[in-house]
Enzyme design. Structure first.
Site, short mmCIF file in Angstrom:
data_model
loop_
_atom_site.label_atom_id
_atom_site.label_comp_id
_atom_site.label_asym_id
_atom_site.label_seq_id
_atom_site.Cartn_x
_atom_site.Cartn_y
_atom_site.Cartn_z
N HIS A 267 1.02 -1.11 -0.01
CA HIS A 267 0.10 -0.09 -0.13
C HIS A 267 0.95 1.31 -0.03
O HIS A 267 1.05 1.99 -1.04
CB HIS A 267 -1.09 -0.02 1.23
CG HIS A 267 -2.02 -0.90 1.04
ND1 HIS A 267 -2.83 -1.56 0.22
CD2 HIS A 267 -2.27 -2.08 1.91
CE1 HIS A 267 -3.21 -2.55 0.54
NE2 HIS A 267 -3.21 -2.94 1.65
N ASP A 318 -4.92 -7.95 -4.22
CA ASP A 318 -4.94 -7.78 -2.69
C ASP A 318 -6.51 -8.41 -2.50
O ASP A 318 -6.47 -9.81 -2.28
CB ASP A 318 -4.92 -6.39 -2.45
CG ASP A 318 -5.07 -5.92 -0.90
OD1 ASP A 318 -5.14 -7.00 -0.05
OD2 ASP A 318 -5.12 -4.78 -0.62
ZN LIG Z 1 -3.66 -7.09 2.16
#
Ligand SMILES: [Zn+2]
Length: 432
Positions: A267, A318
């Site tokens: 991220h 993800d």
């Molecule tokens: Zn994750």
């Protein structure tokens, strides 16, 4: 799985950063052993035997190669996955809510999973990934029991789907700074990082986040590689970390000796200038997950600035709100456009290199190939080059996937994979 041919004649292929025509690729023992493109500038080589400088007879003398039409790319890398989140697609997007309410729904699914239903769901999800062009996946596995069944289920699912798996066992021993695990989180916890390390041994590792492992236990992870960690996905994580330790999550990891080329932070959305400099100067890898960050309203990470600072960038699906490597790659550019109101942050070739994890169609590389059709309603007339792959194609355009020298998906498999996914969801979501 069908018996693999040992060579392919590729109509077009992305080799050494450019698209070449009529490329013969030979493979043995899971590796590419020979790559023979037609010379640049030659046209319609099949119509002019001997026109390559090397005769067709010589080039094709071994076993008959399988011809693949379209544009063939190196295998694409999914650097961040939670396989079971696939069960949330189309369900958690409804209505309003926040990252934190999404997390509650995710835990509700986690609570229902057994090793058997996890296997079925993960196999279908990995098959969807392979059919989309992902040939390897880093599975960030925090839903483990004290017993290793769920990890075994993931390994078996990946093997059946034919995807390369790096199973990252994630340490999760607190639900927030100074807070013990609660509810289903108890299932993830080994109690302490030391006990996690005893269970996992030297294997690939993950720290769920700086929320999930207290500072005085982070030393356990020093020197481990690969090591993945969720980092600064939410501003709330930064605020809580600053309140608890007086530093940002990035600086905390740096002070604990956990940044470096063996580490991948996932991220990296909400970073300070100091964070970006630390990640770059330590050559830390950064995995951006644009379709998930978009779905969860996380924000847009500074991918270009991180790359310029020295980080290697990768992408991951993800939460599997979308499983489409081409969408993730073009989102790196498109999101920067929206954030900066300027264009041209990444070239298609740069993005494709990110997708391929730095690998290529070259001698010594793994025998992984992804072919996309160049005549679909999306890709027709777009140039059939790297811009087609990044700015026009979708996962639905993938027609043929080879992993480790084996054919693991073709366009004919899509319906069957859809049925597998539907069956997996049926077991998890009771009908109303
Ligand atoms: Zn994750």
């Amino acid at each position: 799985m069908s018996e693999p041919p040992s060579s392919y004649l590729l109509e077009r292929a992305w080799v050494d950063g450019v698209v070449r025509e009529d490329v013969l690729v030979e493979m043995a023992d899971g590796q590419i052993t020979r790559v023979t493109p037609a010379p640049l500038g030659s046209q319609n080589p099949h119509d002019t035997p001997g026109g390559h400088g090397v005769s067709c007879g010589d080039r094709l003398s071994a076993a008959e190669p399988r011809s693949l039409r379209g544009l063939t790319l190196p295998g694409l890398t999914n650097d961040h996955s939670h396989a079971f989140h696939r069960a949330l697609r189309g369900r958690t997007q409804r209505g309003r809510g926040t990252f934190w309410t999404w997390r509650e729904q995710m835990y509700a699914v986690a609570e229902r999973l057994t090793p058997d239903t996890y296997f079925t769901l993960a196999r279908a999800t990995f098959r969807e990934m392979v059919a989309a062009g992902y040939t390897s996946v880093s599975e960030f596995h925090y839903l483990h029991d004290p017993e290793p069944q769920t990890g075994d289920a993931l390994r078996a699912a990946a093997a059946e789907a034919g995807i390369r798996l790096t199973l990252l066992d994630a340490c999760y021993v607190s639900s927030g700074f100074g807070a013990p695990p609660e509810g289903v989180q108890v299932r993830y916890s080994d109690g302490t990082a030391e006990r996690w390390a005893e269970r996992v041994g030297d294997g690939p590792a993950a720290i769920h986040s700086v929320r999930a492992v207290p500072r005085d236990q982070l030393h356990v992870f020093r020197g481990r590689s690969p090591l993945h960690v969720h980092l600064s996905e939410q501003q709330a994580e930064n605020d809580a970390c600053l309140a608890a330790y007086g530093v940002t999550p990035t600086r905390l990891l740096h002070e604990e000796g956990l940044l470096g080329p063996g580490t991948t932070v996932v991220h990296a959305t909400h970073l300070t200038d100091d964070d970006i400099a630390l990640l770059g100067s330590t050559r830390t890898n950064v995995c951006i997950t644009p379709t998930t960050e978009r779905d969860l309203a996380d924000g847009i990470g500074p991918a270009r600035r991180l790359a310029d600072a020295g980080c290697r960038i990768s992408v991951g699906s993800d939460s599997h709100a979308v499983v489409d490597p081409f969408e993730e790659l073009r989102a790196l550019e498109m999101d920067e456009r929206l954030a900066t109101r300027t264009r041209g942050h990444w070239s298609a070739a740069e993005l494709l290199a990110i997708g391929a994890g730095g690998r290529g169609i070259a001698v010594g590389e793994p025998a992984d190939l992804v072919t996309i059709g160049t005549t679909s309603t999306r890709t027709a007339g777009t140039g059939a080059d790297e811009n087609t792959a990044v700015f026009a194609a979708t996962a639905a355009d993938v027609t043929h996937v080879v992993v480790d020298g084996r054919v693991v998906a073709t366009a004919d498999d899509h319906d069957e994979i859809g049925r597998e996914l539907a069956d997996a969801m049926e077991a998890l979501w009771p009908r109303p």
